[in-house]
Design an enzyme around this catalytic site. Structure first.
Site, PDB file in Angstrom:
ATOM      1  N   LYS A   1      31.930  44.205  40.545  1.00  0.00           N
ATOM      2  CA  LYS A   1      33.228  44.999  40.022  1.00  0.00           C
ATOM      3  C   LYS A   1      33.257  46.211  40.849  1.00  0.00           C
ATOM      4  CE  LYS A   1      33.213  42.297  36.265  1.00  0.00           C
ATOM      5  NZ  LYS A   1      34.467  41.648  35.915  1.00  0.00           N
ATOM      6  N   GLU A   2      33.912  47.282  40.291  1.00  0.00           N
ATOM      7  CA  GLU A   2      34.344  48.463  41.015  1.00  0.00           C
ATOM      8  C   GLU A   2      33.248  48.923  41.961  1.00  0.00           C
ATOM      9  OE1 GLU A   2      37.327  48.499  38.148  1.00  0.00           O
ATOM     10  OE2 GLU A   2      35.490  47.637  38.179  1.00  0.00           O
TER      11      GLU A   2
ATOM     12  N   LYS B   1      41.145  54.845  34.583  1.00  0.00           N
ATOM     13  CA  LYS B   1      41.164  53.406  35.268  1.00  0.00           C
ATOM     14  C   LYS B   1      41.662  52.559  33.862  1.00  0.00           C
ATOM     15  CE  LYS B   1      39.854  49.944  38.334  1.00  0.00           C
ATOM     16  NZ  LYS B   1      40.286  48.461  37.454  1.00  0.00           N
TER      17      LYS B   1
ATOM     18  N   ASN C   1      43.202  50.992  42.656  1.00  0.00           N
ATOM     19  CA  ASN C   1      41.828  50.344  42.607  1.00  0.00           C
ATOM     20  C   ASN C   1      41.699  49.313  41.531  1.00  0.00           C
ATOM     21  OD1 ASN C   1      39.202  50.467  43.454  1.00  0.00           O
ATOM     22  ND2 ASN C   1      38.690  51.802  41.861  1.00  0.00           N
TER      23      ASN C   1
ATOM     24  N   ASP D   1      32.615  43.378  29.966  1.00  0.00           N
ATOM     25  CA  ASP D   1      32.931  44.796  30.138  1.00  0.00           C
ATOM     26  C   ASP D   1      32.373  45.745  28.914  1.00  0.00           C
ATOM     27  OD1 ASP D   1      34.494  44.681  32.349  1.00  0.00           O
ATOM     28  OD2 ASP D   1      36.250  44.137  31.577  1.00  0.00           O
TER      29      ASP D   1
ATOM     30  N   LYS E   1      43.667  46.765  27.957  1.00  0.00           N
ATOM     31  CA  LYS E   1      44.091  46.686  29.214  1.00  0.00           C
ATOM     32  C   LYS E   1      44.331  45.378  30.003  1.00  0.00           C
ATOM     33  CE  LYS E   1      40.626  47.322  32.325  1.00  0.00           C
ATOM     34  NZ  LYS E   1      40.782  46.151  33.263  1.00  0.00           N
TER      35      LYS E   1
ATOM     36  N   SER F   1      34.181  35.435  39.759  1.00  0.00           N
ATOM     37  CA  SER F   1      35.047  35.867  39.002  1.00  0.00           C
ATOM     38  C   SER F   1      36.108  35.048  38.417  1.00  0.00           C
ATOM     39  CB  SER F   1      36.020  37.086  39.588  1.00  0.00           C
ATOM     40  OG  SER F   1      36.807  37.707  38.984  1.00  0.00           O
ATOM     41  N   SER F   2      36.392  35.164  36.951  1.00  0.00           N
ATOM     42  CA  SER F   2      37.415  34.308  36.564  1.00  0.00           C
ATOM     43  C   SER F   2      38.832  34.806  36.816  1.00  0.00           C
ATOM     44  CB  SER F   2      37.328  34.380  35.166  1.00  0.00           C
ATOM     45  OG  SER F   2      37.645  35.592  34.518  1.00  0.00           O
ATOM     46  N   GLN F   3      38.906  35.753  37.635  1.00  0.00           N
ATOM     47  CA  GLN F   3      40.348  36.353  37.875  1.00  0.00           C
ATOM     48  C   GLN F   3      40.983  35.497  38.982  1.00  0.00           C
ATOM     49  OE1 GLN F   3      39.472  40.211  38.906  1.00  0.00           O
ATOM     50  NE2 GLN F   3      39.244  41.121  36.891  1.00  0.00           N
TER      51      GLN F   3
ATOM     52  N   ARG G   1      27.379  46.956  39.413  1.00  0.00           N
ATOM     53  CA  ARG G   1      27.204  47.637  37.967  1.00  0.00           C
ATOM     54  C   ARG G   1      25.855  47.351  37.416  1.00  0.00           C
ATOM     55  NH1 ARG G   1      32.985  46.523  34.892  1.00  0.00           N
ATOM     56  NH2 ARG G   1      34.012  48.086  35.907  1.00  0.00           N
TER      57      ARG G   1
ATOM     58  N   ARG H   1      35.435  45.063  47.476  1.00  0.00           N
ATOM     59  CA  ARG H   1      35.352  43.879  46.543  1.00  0.00           C
ATOM     60  C   ARG H   1      35.839  42.500  47.223  1.00  0.00           C
ATOM     61  NH1 ARG H   1      37.349  45.410  40.746  1.00  0.00           N
ATOM     62  NH2 ARG H   1      36.619  43.339  40.415  1.00  0.00           N
TER      63      ARG H   1
ATOM     64  N   ARG I   1      48.380  41.517  31.552  1.00  0.00           N
ATOM     65  CA  ARG I   1      48.800  39.871  31.421  1.00  0.00           C
ATOM     66  C   ARG I   1      50.465  39.851  30.787  1.00  0.00           C
ATOM     67  NH1 ARG I   1      43.460  39.870  31.763  1.00  0.00           N
ATOM     68  NH2 ARG I   1      42.507  38.099  32.717  1.00  0.00           N
TER      69      ARG I   1
ATOM     70  N   ASP J   1      45.039  50.870  35.554  1.00  0.00           N
ATOM     71  CA  ASP J   1      45.171  49.297  35.943  1.00  0.00           C
ATOM     72  C   ASP J   1      46.654  48.824  35.364  1.00  0.00           C
ATOM     73  OD1 ASP J   1      42.788  49.373  36.883  1.00  0.00           O
ATOM     74  OD2 ASP J   1      42.351  47.301  35.919  1.00  0.00           O
TER      75      ASP J   1
ATOM     76  N   HIS K   1      34.833  53.419  36.140  1.00  0.00           N
ATOM     77  CA  HIS K   1      35.208  53.759  34.645  1.00  0.00           C
ATOM     78  C   HIS K   1      34.115  53.327  33.617  1.00  0.00           C
ATOM     79  CE1 HIS K   1      37.384  49.640  33.955  1.00  0.00           C
ATOM     80  NE2 HIS K   1      37.059  49.674  35.006  1.00  0.00           N
ATOM     81  N   ARG K   2      33.525  52.201  33.852  1.00  0.00           N
ATOM     82  CA  ARG K   2      32.711  51.439  32.904  1.00  0.00           C
ATOM     83  C   ARG K   2      31.455  52.417  32.985  1.00  0.00           C
ATOM     84  NH1 ARG K   2      36.230  49.580  29.533  1.00  0.00           N
ATOM     85  NH2 ARG K   2      37.449  47.897  30.595  1.00  0.00           N
TER      86      ARG K   2
END
Length: 430
Positions: free
Chosen positions: A335-336, A409, A89, A308, A21, A163-165, A339, A120, A26, A48, A382-383
């Site tokens: 996260k979603e 997801k 999401n 993850d 994913k 987050s690194s995002q 967690r 989030r 990316r 996603d 999902h995780r």
């Protein structure tokens, strides 16, 4: 839809790993930012990646897809003005496109998952975009969010604490600006390995970025252009972590193909962790084989580089001899769902003995199994769904997982693969 997971005696068989994913999203974005036509082979099919497909099309990219590839004609540095964008999401997709939307005049991101993505925070990225001249209307750092360009390069500061995002989003954006940029990352950057994946994709796309050794400073020359390319997506370790962990907790003979031995995915660490737990696991020629005995030993693991895969490894530790500790995982809270707290609450309902601190998960193993016999909440995550399924395989009584369809997801075929391997799983008919 809900699923019922019942005690399973053995897993056996071979599957192909789903496509990554992270790499799919990316590559799709890099292709959209190129002038010209790119091909993405073996793309992931998940909520996603579908969100990224849909959104780059709405921003002006042209996509043609068959069973093996997506051909994308990009919009370059000129995304189309879009009155409303819905990422579903998909948190990473949202954050990447919040940055890219600053190349447009006005993009409004809607909130269709108020109980998940809608909760989030995105404050740190919003603040960085404002430093660059963007006008951002937001709801306390959360959706709905409207971004208005233009933006400029220069000195940019962004926090890496949550987050690194946020950093990856800026790394996709800044090469397209006229000015050179210098991005300073403050705090303890989370998931550095995933930033490495972003840099890998940027390099393959013809983009130059200079980074110091600890990823606290990045220099990005302006005036660059993404090069159209031909990309092949590798197998996905985060999803495969759940399959491998499930095989480790039961008598098994399970093969997962297309898992690159030298992958840069941080979640590749699941192979090493399961070996430390004394699971019989081999990994050669991009093929992982688990011949589980159902007997595992406790482990201590720094989960920051393998975010993850942590929940799946925790699920395996539920059945290990001794006490396991997964530390440096605070970013799991953002996260979603949370967690750590949310997931551990569900594990307790199933009969696991678990504790938490702000940045740790502690598991007191129960090799004899857990009681089960409960209905537990997936938190639309999902995780969490995949990890709770692992626990259900060794519960004395069935476990019902709510809203399990949200596994799509990242891994729409998860339950199909588990059933093919012999897992006793059943969808609840509505």
């Amino acid at each position: 839809m809900d699923v019922i997971v019942r005690r399973t005696e053995k897993l056996e068989g071979a599957i192909e790993a789903l496509s990554s994913k992270n790499y799919t999203t990316r590559y799709l974005l890099a292709a959209a930012l190129a002038d010209g036509t790119s091909t993405v082979r073996f793309p992931a099919h998940s909520e996603d990646s579908d969100a990224m497909r849909r959104c780059i099309a709405e921003l002006g990219a042209e996509l043609q897809e068959d069973d093996e590839k997506i051909v994308i004609t990009g919009f370059g540095r000129n995304p189309k003005r879009t009155a409303e964008l819905n990422v579903g999401n998909a948190g990473a997709v949202l954050r990447f496109l919040l940055a890219i939307s600053a190349l447009s005049e006005d993009v409004h991101f809607v909130n269709t998952y108020p109980d998940s993505l809608g909760k989030r925070p995105h404050d740190d990225l919003i603040e960085a975009l404002r430093q660059m001249g963007a006008q951002v209307d937001d709801n306390g750092g959360r959706l709905p969010i409207t971004v208005k360009g233009p933006v400029r390069g220069g000195a940019i500061t962004v926090s890496g604490e949550v987050s690194s995002q946020y950093l990856s989003a800026l790394l996709f954006l800044t090469p397209l600006l006229e000015e050179d940029s210098e991005i300073t990352v403050t705090g303890d950057l989370k998931s550095k390995v995933v930033v490495g994946q972003t840099l890998e994709v940027l390099e393959q796309s013809g983009i130059t970025v200079e980074a110091n050794a600890d990823y606290s400073l990045f220099r990005v020359p302006g005036g660059q252009a993404y090069r159209a390319g031909d990309y092949a997506v590798q197998g996905d370790y985060p999803g495969s972590a759940a399959i491998l962990s499930a095989a480790a907790v039961l008598p098994s003979d399970v093969t997962v193909r297309r898992l690159a031995v030298h992958s840069k995915q941080g979640e590749r660490a699941v192979v090493d962790v399961l070996r430390l737990m004394e699971a019989p696991l081999t990994h050669e020629h991009d093929i992982a084989v688990v011949r589980g005995t159902g007997t595992l030993q406790a482990v201590e693991f720094d989960g920051d580089a393998a975010t993850d895969a942590v929940l799946a490894m925790v699920a395996a530790a539920v059945f290990a001899e001794g006490t396991s500790r997964f530390y440096n995982v605070e970013n799991l809270r953002y996260k979603e769902c949370d967690r750590i707290t949310d997931y551990l609450n569900e594990l307790r309902k199933a009969g696991a003995d678990v504790e938490e601190t702000q940045s740790e998960i502690i598991v007191h193993g129960r090799p004899q199994g857990v009681a089960g016999g409960v209905r537990i909440d997936s938190h639309y995550d999902h995780r969490v769904i995949m990890a709770l399924t692992i626990v259900g395989l060794r519960a004395e009584q069935p476990i019902t997982i709510t809203d399990a369809h949200h596994v799509a997801k990242s891994y729409p075929g998860f339950f199909d693969d588990m059933i093919a391997l012999g897992a006793n799983v059943e969808w609840v008919k509505e």
